[in-house]
Each structure stands twice: as C-alpha cells, then as structure tokens.
Design a protein around this motif. Structure first.
Motif, PDB file in Angstrom:
ATOM      1  N   GLY A 123       0.841  -1.358  -0.141  1.00 56.88           N
ATOM      2  CA  GLY A 123      -0.232   0.100  -0.118  1.00 56.88           C
ATOM      3  C   GLY A 123       0.793   1.246   0.009  1.00 56.88           C
ATOM      4  O   GLY A 123       0.602   2.245  -0.716  1.00 56.88           O
ATOM      5  N   SER A 124       1.981   1.265   0.695  1.00 58.53           N
ATOM      6  CA  SER A 124       2.793   2.518   0.789  1.00 58.53           C
ATOM      7  C   SER A 124       3.385   2.582  -0.569  1.00 58.53           C
ATOM      8  O   SER A 124       3.600   3.828  -1.153  1.00 58.53           O
ATOM      9  CB  SER A 124       4.107   2.052   1.905  1.00 58.53           C
ATOM     10  N   VAL A 125       3.857   1.633  -1.220  1.00 59.09           N
ATOM     11  CA  VAL A 125       4.483   1.513  -2.419  1.00 59.09           C
ATOM     12  C   VAL A 125       3.521   2.075  -3.567  1.00 59.09           C
ATOM     13  O   VAL A 125       3.902   2.929  -4.318  1.00 59.09           O
ATOM     14  CB  VAL A 125       5.069   0.218  -3.033  1.00 59.09           C
ATOM     15  N   ARG A 126       2.423   1.470  -3.269  1.00 56.10           N
ATOM     16  CA  ARG A 126       1.185   2.111  -4.190  1.00 56.10           C
ATOM     17  C   ARG A 126       1.114   3.408  -4.179  1.00 56.10           C
ATOM     18  O   ARG A 126       0.893   4.431  -5.002  1.00 56.10           O
ATOM     19  CB  ARG A 126      -0.056   1.207  -4.124  1.00 56.10           C
ATOM     20  N   GLY A 127       1.008   3.981  -2.724  1.00 54.41           N
ATOM     21  CA  GLY A 127       0.705   5.375  -2.749  1.00 54.41           C
ATOM     22  C   GLY A 127       1.760   6.161  -3.271  1.00 54.41           C
ATOM     23  O   GLY A 127       1.463   7.207  -3.658  1.00 54.41           O
ATOM     24  N   VAL A 128       3.208   5.798  -3.013  1.00 56.49           N
ATOM     25  CA  VAL A 128       4.292   6.677  -3.570  1.00 56.49           C
ATOM     26  C   VAL A 128       4.188   6.771  -5.144  1.00 56.49           C
ATOM     27  O   VAL A 128       4.244   7.619  -5.825  1.00 56.49           O
ATOM     28  CB  VAL A 128       5.505   5.929  -2.931  1.00 56.49           C
ATOM     29  N   LEU A 129       3.759   5.332  -5.800  1.00 61.00           N
ATOM     30  CA  LEU A 129       3.800   5.640  -7.227  1.00 61.00           C
ATOM     31  C   LEU A 129       2.338   6.252  -7.737  1.00 61.00           C
ATOM     32  O   LEU A 129       2.486   6.966  -8.787  1.00 61.00           O
ATOM     33  CB  LEU A 129       3.550   4.049  -7.641  1.00 61.00           C
ATOM     34  N   LEU A 130       1.595   6.501  -6.822  1.00 57.06           N
ATOM     35  CA  LEU A 130       0.267   7.210  -7.421  1.00 57.06           C
ATOM     36  C   LEU A 130       0.468   8.638  -7.239  1.00 57.06           C
ATOM     37  O   LEU A 130       0.245   9.819  -8.127  1.00 57.06           O
ATOM     38  CB  LEU A 130      -0.966   6.989  -6.422  1.00 57.06           C
ATOM     39  N   GLN A 131       1.282   9.118  -6.282  1.00 58.71           N
ATOM     40  CA  GLN A 131       1.814  10.396  -6.018  1.00 58.71           C
ATOM     41  C   GLN A 131       2.704  10.695  -7.178  1.00 58.71           C
ATOM     42  O   GLN A 131       2.641  11.833  -7.977  1.00 58.71           O
ATOM     43  CB  GLN A 131       2.216  10.774  -4.515  1.00 58.71           C
ATOM     44  N   LEU A 132       3.571  10.075  -7.589  1.00 60.11           N
ATOM     45  CA  LEU A 132       4.426  10.098  -8.601  1.00 60.11           C
ATOM     46  C   LEU A 132       3.737  10.341  -9.998  1.00 60.11           C
ATOM     47  O   LEU A 132       3.860  11.227 -10.862  1.00 60.11           O
ATOM     48  CB  LEU A 132       5.560   9.027  -8.819  1.00 60.11           C
TER      49      LEU A 132
END
Length: 749
Positions: free
Chosen positions: A342-351
């Motif tokens: 979830g954290s990785v996904r959040g970072v990718l979505l913000q990118l």
C-alpha cells in the motif's frame, strides 16, 4: 399472567446492574415481570435488587443463601416465572429500547413459536458497538415459524441463552434446566433449538452484550473451563434419549470440536501447564462422540476446519499450537506485506499525480464529488446534471466509492477515490466541484476552477468558529482547512445569512455566488406524478400521511442519544400515518434509530434525501440543516428541541431556532405528541412561521440555481444577464400527496 418473565442473575455485577434492570423496566412493552436473582453476591447486588423491587411491583427479588453459579441462579428464577415467554439477561448486559415490543410483535406475527432467536451487539468500554457477524442467519424472509432442519445455519449464531425468547410451556414440557458449572448455556440452547417444534427469528439487535475488560467468565483463568467437557456430555446424553435427532450428531460433534479449540487457544483461560491435559480430554470426547456424515442442508466444513478437527482427533496439541502459531504469523506477514504494498502504491500514485500535473489542463473536463465519495448527491449532482444538459462539450467525472457506483447516471464517468484515474482527474480537469473539500494533497494548478457548494444553510457553528468548540471540533486541522479554502474560486450560497457566516468562518479570496442551493432545484421542477411514484417506491400506503424524521448528528457525544421514541410517536399519530426515519449519514452502519412499529420505515440507506423530502408530507427534525431546504416545499415542519441547551453549548448556533422556527416547536416528547394530536403541526400559526422562515432563507431557490452556476462558471456568461430569480410568491413547488391527488384526479365540474 404477564407476557414476559425476564430473568436476571446477579453476581459481582454491581457497576452494571442498575443499567441492566433499568433497561428492562423502561421497555415500551411493560407487560412483564422482572425476576432478579441475587446469587449471594458479595458486592452489594442484593441491595440493588431490593431497591428495584421496592419501587416497582413488577420486580420479583430472589436471594440465594449461598453462591450457586449462573445456571442454578437461572433455575431459581425459572421457578418463580409466570410469564408466557422466558427472556434471560445477564446482569452486566442490557436490553435495547423497544426490544420487548419488537419481540412481542414478532411472536404474534409468527404464531407464538416455541423459540424466537433475536440478534445482539457487543458493546465495549470505548462506546463502540459491533453487531453479531452472523446476523444474516436471522433474516425474516421465507416461511415462519420453521424447525431447525429448515434453517440449520442458526447454529452458527452464538449459542447463548440470552439471545432467545422461550415459550414457558415448552420449557416446562421438555423439563429443561440449567446444569452447574461454566458454559451452562451449551446443554440448554442446543436442546432447545433441536426440540422446538416451531422457531422464528427477529433480525433486530435486542441485547447489548457488554465486553468487560475484567471479571467475566471468559477472562478468568481457572480449571473450571474444564467444565466444558461435562456440558457436552450432557448435550450428547440428551441426543441419546432422542433417537429422532440422531442425524444432528455429526454437526454437533463439529460444533463441539470448534468450541474446544476456541477455549484451548484463548489466552488467559487455561492455567499454565494444563493445556496438554485439556487437549487430551478434547481428543477423548471427539473420538467418543464422533459420527460420520452431516445433517441435511448443513454446509460441509472448510479444509482448515477439517485439519483442525483431525488434529483434535489425534490429540496432537503441540502440532495444533504450532500450526495455529504459523497461521497467525502468516496472517501478520500478509498484513505487513499489504501495508508495504500500500505504501509503495501510494508513492507510485503520487508520482503519477506529479507527472499528470506536468500535462496541460483540459478545458473540456470537469470532476465532481460529494460527501467524501458517498455517491451522486447534493448540489454537485444538480450542477453536474445541468452541465451535461447546457454544456455537452464538457466531459464529466464523478468521484465515488465502488459501493455507490450505482447512484451515478450512465452518462457520467465513475472515478474511484485514490485510483490513478482519480489523480488524473484532479490534475487535468479544469473544473472541480464538491460540497466538501477535496483530498488534502490536491495541488491547485493555474487554470483550474474550484467550486465549493457546501451542503446546507448553517445553523450550527462552522469553520473557524469551531476553534472554541473543542467537543465539536474533535481535533480539526484548522491550518489544513484554511489551505483548502484558499483553493476555492467560487462558493455557492443559498441566502445572505449563509454568505455572511461563510465569508467570516472560511476567509479567503473566493467569490460568493448567491444563486440559491442547486440541490433544491428538484423541489420546483418535480410534479405530482413524481411525488406519487416516489411514495409508491418507498412503500408508503395510499392515503397515509408521511412524516420524514431526520435528526442531526451530535459531534460531542458517542454513541448518539435516542431523544425520541418513534414507536410511541407512531401510536400517537394513529394508523393513517407513517414515519420515514432517516439517520444522519455520519452514523454509518450502526443503529442510531430504534423502532419496531411497522409504520416506522427506516430510510437511512436511501441515496437521495431530496427524494425523501418530495415523498413526505411534513418534516420532523431537531437542528438539521435539512429544514432550510425543506422550507422550499412549503410543507409543515416541526422542530424537536429537547436538548437545545446542551447542543447550543457544545456545538454553538448562529441564532435561536426556538425564537425563529420554521414551524411548531416541541421542547419535549410529550409536547411533540401534543402538537401532532391537536393538529398544530399544520395549523395557521405553523404556516405563518414557515412563511417568515422561507422569506429569510429561501430567496433564490426558484429551481434555476444550478443553471445559474453553469451559465456563469462553465459557460462564462455575464452574471448581470442571467435570468432574474422567480419571486417567492410566484413559485410552484412540488405538491404534497394531498395536493398531488387533487391535481392528478381533479374533481368533476
């Protein structure tokens, strides 16, 4: 002879016994006797029992000479019972308001079955209430009464004595009694369901099951947990004496194995060094009572359940504990993995969002939302509909959670919050419309236009005014609020009162559009046929008067208080009235509204409060902003202000509603009933108050508010050239049902 004998054993429950006994005596159905059994409690429970017996003749006080345990205390209560039905309640639990009336109504409806099973909810010291996870098995659809063979899934509901009502004659005929020891419910509840010739269910929470932090049997470390084996011996002895019930043996053996393993794995129950002995006893019982096969219609056990039972049969307690520990570790690992992903996904979505902000803003895109993703609603929905009509070149998207996707019209794109499409829409759309603030991570770009509609005229304090109301603000981030307000370009206002409040409590450089409330356009645009169709959809009987009850939320208290007995109100109104009860949306899946009458319809899950307004003939509320919208319909409004002093002190209000109301004002439940019984709710004085209220708060709601917003903001038309507002006296709001009937079927000339 009373309808109910409520039996309450009391031992070391002094902090809770008052609430327990009061919950019984305050029931709207008072055809009862309360048998309170003091099991020689050392903490003063006996004195509390005597106190209640002295003040209420319905209370029968029983004092045991020595501590005998829960089962024998219940037996002592049974010996005193004279009611048609037996209801058991532990001394630290409570009946919810209206429970006995709901039980009585369901018993009558189903022909007085031997056993009625109803629902419960666990309540915690924090105030949290969690409903039984197996409540789906209590559904009232299908034939009733029935036998256990027809609905064996009932065995999945917690096998306790206090979530059932038993016909006393059935209990006497079968000779049921409670054994001594822990887990005394087991050899009572299973035989009762198996022997019952008729069973019915009530899909309603009737008992609040208190989860004590200490002092309960389930939190006690004791060798008495070995009593469980004796209780199952009694259960299977009962089966041995009933050959016709032999086909239930495999199912009960599985239920027994599940019970054994739950006690074995529960922390703090078995004393240190006794687990191996407990597991050996479990193995012996399983081998002794095991039988192949399954009862008709009962689902086959899952693979993990079969493995668990196999380990019990083998007596491999170390293997069992190892596998259960491994299973727990696997779950924790999976949880950690999901958290990391979830954290990785959040970072990718913000990118992704950053990259999208590098692309041009699309002038032909608009994104809408309302109520934090809870579906197509309120003023943003009204504006979105008019955008599709007046500005078809603009493609619209609606932000909503998947559970609300069905509320979005076909011509509008659905966007799930937090998805890549969601961030793309926020980054690339020129127009952003909401009745709450968008995601705090929103970065407003040059060329984007943010339209804030709010969701109602403010009676209670809002925005920065909550800085001095900590009970209502509940940790609100005021700096974050001001950052969000700084993104607004337009604020749509329904009236001058709202404008003056909002411009002060939401200070920023936006422009206020006093165009009216777009969500109220439907009140001027709907007709008699629309009203009739909505009433039919809601199940409002023809010729009945519908009262919409919509209380507001109290930020400063949890759980929400029940300030109105809807069952009592329904009786007072009479058979030609129905009450449409709508809980505040922030109440979630709890039970903020309690009622048992068939003339109280729970419409809390209905997606459109505007449609409920159209379908009703009058509004009953307390401090909800819905009253300002409902006034546009020019239908009666009654305000219940029983806790005004508390509400005003905790939340704060912008004017005294009692001094300038939209209709009749009730300061108590008795006054409210009198207002309806005497007809004052729709009298001439009520009409005068409503007229003054409409003149102050409904100056622009002429059915064209959304159109004015679209023409000015989306089409760039000069606001000076917009069509003038229709005067209040020239408006023709949707008729109530009485008016609608005369319009649909005019009298012959």
């Amino acid at each position: 002879m009373p309808r109910f004998s409520v039996i309450v054993p009391a031992y070391n429950v002094r902090p809770y016994l008052h609430a327990c006994l009061e919950s019984v005596l305050s029931q709207s159905c008072d055809d009862l006797e309360l048998i309170a059994v003091d099991d020689c409690s050392p903490d003063g429970c006996g004195a509390i029992v005597d106190e209640f017996a002295a003040r209420d003749r319905r209370v029968v006080a029983v004092h045991l000479p020595e501590n005998s345990g829960l089962g024998r205390a219940r037996n002592a209560g049974l010996a005193q019972a004279t009611g048609d039905y037996l209801v058991f309640l532990d001394g630290d639990d409570t009946l919810v308001p209206g429970a006995l009336q709901a039980i009585a109504d369901r018993l009558k409806e189903t022909g007085d079955p031997d056993v009625l099973v109803y629902d419960y909810a666990r309540t915690y010291a924090t105030g949290e209430t969690v409903r039984n996870e197996f409540h789906a098995h209590l559904g009232q659809e299908g034939p009733a009464p029935f036998t256990l063979a027809d609905r064996p899934g009932l065995l999945k509901v917690l096998m306790v004595v206090w979530n059932k009502a038993y016909k006393r004659e059935f209990v006497r005929r079968e000779g049921f009694a409670f054994p001594p020891g822990f887990y005394e419910d087991t050899p009572w509840t299973y035989p009762a369901l198996l022997a019952a010739g008729s069973i019915a269910t009530l899909d309603r929470v009737c008992v609040h099951y208190r989860q004590r932090r200490s002092g309960s049997i389930l939190s006690t470390t004791s060798l008495r947990h070995f009593d469980l084996f004796d209780q199952y011996e009694r259960l299977f002895a009962f089966l041995d004496g009933r050959p016709e019930l032999a086909h239930w043996r495999p199912v009960l053996c599985r239920r027994m194995a599940d019970h054994f393993t739950s006690v074995f794995m529960a922390p703090g129950r078995l004393p240190r060094g006794t687990r191996a002995r407990f597991f050996r006893r479990a193995r012996a019982h399983y081998r002794r009572y095991r039988a192949p096969g399954a009862a008709p219609k009962f689902a086959a056990p899952k693979a993990t359940t079969r493995l668990r039972h196999a380990l019990v049969r083998c007596g491999s307690h170390r293997t069992y504990r190892t596998l259960m520990a491994a299973r727990t570790a696997r779950k924790r690992l999976a949880t950690s993995a999901r958290r990391i992903l979830g954290s990785v996904r959040g970072v990718l979505l913000q990118l992704h969002y950053r990259l999208q902000r590098c692309l041009p803003v699309r002038d032909d895109r608009a994104v809408f939302g309302a109520y934090w993703g809870r579906g197509y609603a309120c003023s943003p929905a009204a504006i979105e509909e008019r955008v599709r009509e007046l500005a078809p070149h603009i493609r619209t998207s609606w932000i909503c959670a998947p559970a609300y996707a069905h509320t979005v019209p076909p011509g509008t794109r659905r966007v799930r919050p937090g998805s890549a499409a969601y961030w793309t829409a926020l980054a690339r759309s020129k127009y952003l419309v909401n009745n709450v603030n968008f995601d705090r991570r929103l970065v407003k770009r040059r060329g984007q236009v943010v339209v804030q509609t709010q969701h109602g005229t403010p009676l209670k304090h809002m925005g920065l005014d909550l800085m001095h109301r900590p009970a209502a603000a509940r940790g609100m981030d005021f700096a974050g609020l001001l950052r969000a307000v700084d993104t607004w370009d337009y604020l749509v206002s329904p009236n001058r009162h709202a404008t003056l409040v909002w411009e002060r409590v939401y200070p920023a450089a936006y422009r206020t559009l006093e165009y009216g409330s777009p969500r109220n356009d439907v009140f001027q645009r709907a007709g008699a046929a629309d009203v009739a169709r909505l009433r039919e959809t809601l199940g409002i009987p023809e010729g009945h008067t519908a009262i919409l009850y919509a209380p507001t939320h109290r930020d400063y208290v949890h759980p929400q208080p029940h300030l109105l007995d809807l069952d009592r109100l329904a009786v007072a109104l009479g058979p030609r009235f129905v009450i449409l009860a709508r809980a505040h949306p922030t109440h979630g899946d709890g039970e903020p509204l309690t009622a048992t009458s068939s003339r109280v319809l729970d419409v809390s899950a209905h997606p459109s409060v505007e449609q409920l307004c159209l379908a009703s003939d009058a509004l009953l509320t307390d401090y909800s902003s819905l009253m300002f919208d409902y006034a546009n319909l020019d239908r009666p409004i009654v305000v219940h202000t029983e806790d005004w002093a508390v509400y005003d002190a905790a939340r704060g209000t912008y004017f005294d509603l009692r001094a300038f109301p939209p209709g009749a004002v009730a300061r108590s439940e008795d006054e409210l009933i009198d207002i309806f019984v005497t007809g004052h709710w729709r009298g001439s004085r009520s009409a005068q108050l409503r007229a003054a209220f409409r003149a102050r708060f409904c100056p622009y709601d002429d059915g064209h508010a959304a159109e004015r917003v679209v023409r000015h903001v989306f089409l760039g038309e000069d606001p000076e050239r917009l069509a003038p507002v229709v005067p209040l006296e020239e408006r023709r709001p949707a008729p109530s049902m009485g008016q609608a009937v005369s319009m649909l079927f005019p009298a012959p000339r």
